[in-house]
Design an enzyme around this catalytic site. Structure first.
Site, PDB file in Angstrom:
ATOM      1  N   ASP A   1      -5.658  -1.533   5.229  1.00  0.00           N
ATOM      2  CA  ASP A   1      -5.221  -0.748   6.206  1.00  0.00           C
ATOM      3  C   ASP A   1      -6.069  -1.244   7.463  1.00  0.00           C
ATOM      4  O   ASP A   1      -5.550  -1.436   8.901  1.00  0.00           O
ATOM      5  CB  ASP A   1      -5.970   0.642   6.072  1.00  0.00           C
ATOM      6  CG  ASP A   1      -5.125   1.526   5.216  1.00  0.00           C
ATOM      7  OD1 ASP A   1      -3.736   1.189   4.991  1.00  0.00           O
ATOM      8  OD2 ASP A   1      -5.419   2.134   4.421  1.00  0.00           O
TER       9      ASP A   1
ATOM     10  N   LYS B   1      -6.603   7.342  -2.495  1.00  0.00           N
ATOM     11  CA  LYS B   1      -7.234   5.992  -2.108  1.00  0.00           C
ATOM     12  C   LYS B   1      -8.508   5.845  -2.598  1.00  0.00           C
ATOM     13  O   LYS B   1      -8.964   4.809  -3.115  1.00  0.00           O
ATOM     14  CB  LYS B   1      -7.119   6.027  -0.626  1.00  0.00           C
ATOM     15  CG  LYS B   1      -5.732   5.599   0.045  1.00  0.00           C
ATOM     16  CD  LYS B   1      -5.896   5.356   1.377  1.00  0.00           C
ATOM     17  CE  LYS B   1      -4.496   5.193   2.016  1.00  0.00           C
ATOM     18  NZ  LYS B   1      -4.305   4.929   3.249  1.00  0.00           N
TER      19      LYS B   1
END
Ligand code: ATR
Length: 265
Positions: free
Chosen positions: A101, A65
């Site tokens: 997220d 990420k």
């Protein structure tokens, strides 16, 4: 060809292909969504060959990420704030980075009718996963967030960087409405060493799901947690938001929740 994928390592057990396939069926959008095993350090090369195959977008998971954040040529404000990217969109010369997220966690908490305004939170962990959700939690109007981390120096860094007077270090004896486990402790079959009293009466949420989260949540329950939730709903909701980034419409998540819930407990 409407080609998408999830990149990560390990990736064999990722549920994302099934989730996106189901969303596509629900909305009548034909798409192919694959898993790609991409070790740390090789995201740029993987993206290049995926684009040559016609790939239009990719989700990015552990351990990529922050690499995806660096690779993106443009970033949304929420990705910028998270310092991490989990959704890439490829068009012309652009690699657009987003992070769904935090939105996924908030959508899952809303689905479970967990109220955030005025809530007292304990956030366990100060790594990438915690960093991705703290901004949206603050925006949702929580009263305060105590940040606990195994390595305490990381918490001090956070408090100095984020500069929000609702953020603090945990004070012994404080009680919490919501406790969120964003540590990688359960992946190593450990329990984060926090006092058992923090769980009493709280809604306890683990960002992980399935058996990995099960041990931690069973412990919290044995210490008097009021309610426990694992991160499967968040996984599904972050996928729905990523789907919307790519296809312009956010799927209903009810069917996928029912489909996967029976398989991962
Ligand atoms: P992620 O992107 O999954 O958050 P990370 O950035 O490596 O991964 O962060 C992992 C988090 O889990 C950190 O908060 C880490 O604590 P440290 O900062 O002290 O390393 C936490 N963590 C990992 N193993 C743990 C354990 N056994 N007990 C408690 N916390 C743990």
């Amino acid at each position: 060809m409407n080609l998408y994928a999830v990149f990560g390592y390990p990736i064999t057990h990722s549920l994302s292909p099934r989730i996106h396939a189901q969303f596509g069926r629900q909305l009548g959008i034909a798409l192919t969504y694959e898993r790609r095993a991409v070790p740390a350090g090789s995201l740029a090369a993987a993206v290049q060959s995926f684009r040559e195959e016609g790939g239009r977008g990719a989700n990015v998971t552990v351990p990529l990420k922050t690499e995806a954040y660096a690779l993106a040529s443009t970033r949304t404000p929420r990705a910028e704030r998270a310092g991490a990217v989990n959704t890439l969109t490829f068009r012309d010369d652009v690699i657009a980075g987003d992070n769904t997220d935090g939105d996924g966690l908030l959508a899952d908490l809303a689905y479970h009718k967990v109220a955030l305004p005025g809530a007292r939170l304990l956030l366990m962990g100060a790594g990438g996963a915690a960093q991705g959700i703290i901004g949206p939690l603050l925006d949702a109007g929580v009263d305060r967030i105590a940040v606990w981390n195994r390595t305490q120096a990381r918490v001090q860094e956070w408090l100095a960087r984020l500069r929000d007077d609702r953020l603090r270090e945990p004070v012994p004896g404080d009680s919490y409405d919501i406790v969120i486990n964003a540590t990688a402790a359960s992946l190593g079959h450990a329990l984060p060493p926090v006092p058992d009293a923090v769980f009493r009466g709280a809604l306890v949420y683990d960002l992980a799901y399935g058996p990995v989260a099960g041990r931690f949540l069973a412990h919290a329950q044995a210490q008097g947690a009021g309610r426990v939730l694992d991160g499967l709903g968040m996984l599904i909701e972050q996928a729905a938001t990523a789907f919307c980034v790519w296809h312009g419409v956010r799927p209903d998540t009810t069917d996928v929740r029912a489909l996967l819930r029976g398989e991962t407990v």
